[in-house]
Design a protein around this motif. Structure first.
Motif, PDB file in Angstrom:
ATOM      1  N   UNK A 137     -26.570  -8.949   7.993  1.00  0.00           N
ATOM      2  CA  UNK A 137     -25.787 -10.010   8.637  1.00  0.00           C
ATOM      3  C   UNK A 137     -25.188  -9.527   9.950  1.00  0.00           C
ATOM      4  N   UNK A 138     -25.703 -10.012  11.095  1.00  0.00           N
ATOM      5  CA  UNK A 138     -25.078  -9.665  12.382  1.00  0.00           C
ATOM      6  C   UNK A 138     -23.691 -10.274  12.478  1.00  0.00           C
ATOM      7  N   UNK A 139     -22.853  -9.687  13.313  1.00  0.00           N
ATOM      8  CA  UNK A 139     -21.544 -10.253  13.580  1.00  0.00           C
ATOM      9  C   UNK A 139     -21.603 -11.252  14.712  1.00  0.00           C
ATOM     10  N   UNK A 140     -20.458 -11.794  15.062  1.00  0.00           N
ATOM     11  CA  UNK A 140     -20.362 -12.804  16.114  1.00  0.00           C
ATOM     12  C   UNK A 140     -19.170 -12.480  17.002  1.00  0.00           C
ATOM     13  N   UNK A 141     -19.325 -12.678  18.305  1.00  0.00           N
ATOM     14  CA  UNK A 141     -18.209 -12.571  19.246  1.00  0.00           C
ATOM     15  C   UNK A 141     -18.278 -13.750  20.196  1.00  0.00           C
ATOM     16  N   UNK A 146      -8.885 -18.367  26.196  1.00  0.00           N
ATOM     17  CA  UNK A 146      -8.577 -16.973  26.506  1.00  0.00           C
ATOM     18  C   UNK A 146      -8.557 -16.089  25.260  1.00  0.00           C
ATOM     19  N   UNK A 147      -8.891 -16.663  24.134  1.00  0.00           N
ATOM     20  CA  UNK A 147      -8.782 -15.935  22.869  1.00  0.00           C
ATOM     21  C   UNK A 147     -10.145 -15.374  22.468  1.00  0.00           C
ATOM     22  N   UNK A 148     -10.187 -14.109  22.177  1.00  0.00           N
ATOM     23  CA  UNK A 148     -11.413 -13.499  21.685  1.00  0.00           C
ATOM     24  C   UNK A 148     -11.507 -13.665  20.182  1.00  0.00           C
TER      25      UNK A 148
END
Length: 425
Positions: A137-141, A146-148
């Motif tokens: 399972x890859x992560x997500x960004x 302005x919020x990461x």
């Protein structure tokens, strides 16, 4: 450089109902704080899409960054990607490169990649995938305003690796690489949190006047951590002075600092003295030996162990007197002493340790649940402690394991066997 407020969100019905303990939040909280970031909130939410969207929406409104763990896998209840896309107001897109990687990975593992499994290749528009070399399972960004917002897998080994390698560096860039506040942690065992706090009251008064170091107490079964943290970036000298003063007040109650284990400290003491230990266990069922042998290099000091759970084995294997067992039963201080002496003798150890008691759920030999006797036999004689613990069966066993290892530490180091006679856990 600015203070970055980070919220943690753990996803999964299993966390809400208690089937799985949420250790991820504790791990992430410690790591982010150590890096100089400020964790301002922790939320746990189930697998329902609506609930996830609500929790994430609130977190994005409050924080500068949100770190989500869980819900990225190949099943119908893994909906973290969908929830993040909804909060961002964008669609999910299928990433062909990730899809190709997933197909090759599953083929290499001789596993079938289902349609649901392919959802792991979905990424919210405007976001990016975080590679996962430790799982499928890859992560997500993604940035929402302005919020990461970051999502990492739930399995701890995958979560830790992805956070360390990919999320934490990005968070530090957002914060302008904040300077780290100095911190020391002193580890104690067998003494209650309240007793430790009372012993450190003079230090706390001194620190309150100076205002440079904060004190916090973190208690778990049988152990208390004393955390000393600078109130401003840097502050190493003030923290070191506070740690030295705390050690003076606590004396032999301190067995180590952050990174040490009680078993590791005990084995180091044994190695320094060219000494060995043998273990006899009843109610702990092998937990003491497991703690010791989990330490690399334990074979240099651990002779072996006997789990004499049945009463008759305490006599036939360890040599406990049959008349004593018939008269008093297996739960008795003299039985603990004879077990420790017996295992020391048959395994030719410098020291022998033993545990016997009632972990529950029912009383035994007329003794209530929580009655425990531990013993250490050595060249100078045999030390026995009578203890009374409360709580669940597993907690009583864990407390007993901690207490007997700490008793061994004290005996080997020449410290008082009872750091505080009033403290029974």
């Amino acid at each position: 450089m600015r203070e970055l407020k980070v919220e943690l969100v753990a996803v999964g019905d299993e966390l809400l109902v208690g089937d799985v303990v949420n250790t991820n939040a504790a791990t992430l909280g410690r790591r982010l704080t150590a890096a100089g970031l400020r964790v301002t909130g922790v939320s746990t939410v189930g697998d329902g899409l609506g609930e996830m969207i609500d929790v994430l929406t609130q977190a994005v409104r409050r924080a500068d960054a949100v770190l989500v763990s869980g819900g990225l896998g190949p099943t119908s209840d893994d909906r973290t990607r969908e929830a993040i896309a909804a909060v961002a107001g964008v669609a999910l897109r299928r990433d062909p490169a990730i899809e190709d990687w997933l197909r090759r990975r599953y083929q290499g593992l001789n596993r079938t990649l289902t349609a649901l499994g392919l959802q792991q290749a979905d990424v919210p528009e405007g976001g990016r995938s975080l590679p996962n070399p430790n799982g499928s399972a890859p992560g997500v960004a993604i940035s929402i305003g302005d919020v990461g917002v970051y999502a990492v897998p739930g399995p701890p080994h995958e979560m830790i690796a992805m956070t360390e390698a990919q999320v934490l560096p990005d968070l530090l860039r957002r914060a302008g690489d904040p300077p780290i506040r100095a911190q020391r942690q002193l580890l104690t065992a067998s003494i209650g949190e309240g007793v430790i706090a009372a012993m450190l009251e003079p230090l706390e008064k001194e620190l309150a006047v100076a205002g440079a170091v904060e004190v916090a107490y973190l208690a778990t079964a049988g152990r208390t951590r004393v955390k000393l943290t600078a109130t401003a970036p840097g502050g190493a000298e003030a923290v070191d002075d506070a740690a030295l003063r705390a050690r003076e007040l606590l004396g032999g109650c301190v067995y180590g600092e952050a990174g040490d284990t009680l078993a590791g400290v005990v084995l180091a003491l044994l190695r320094e003295r060219d000494a060995t230990v043998a273990v006899a266990e009843s109610l702990t069922g092998g937990l003491v030996a497991a703690e010791l042998t989990a330490v690399p290099g334990a074979s240099a000091s651990v002779r072996g162990s006997v789990t004499a759970y049945a009463t008759e084995l305490k006599g036939s294997v360890l040599g406990v007197d049959a008349d004593l067992l018939a008269a008093e039963g297996a739960v008795h201080p003299d039985v603990a002493a004879r077990m420790a002496e017996g295992v020391r003798r048959i395994m030719s150890g410098t020291y022998g340790v033993a545990t016997t008691g009632v972990a529950g759920p029912d009383p035994q030999d007329g003794k209530p649940v929580g009655t425990v006797y531990i013993a250490v036999a050595g060249p100078e004689g045999t030390t026995v402690l009578s203890l009374l613990f409360s709580g669940s069966r597993s907690r009583i066993r864990e407390m007993t394991t901690v207490r007997v290892l700490d008793l061994l530490r004290c005996v080997v180091a020449g410290l008082p066997a009872e750091q505080d006679p009033a403290c029974t856990g």
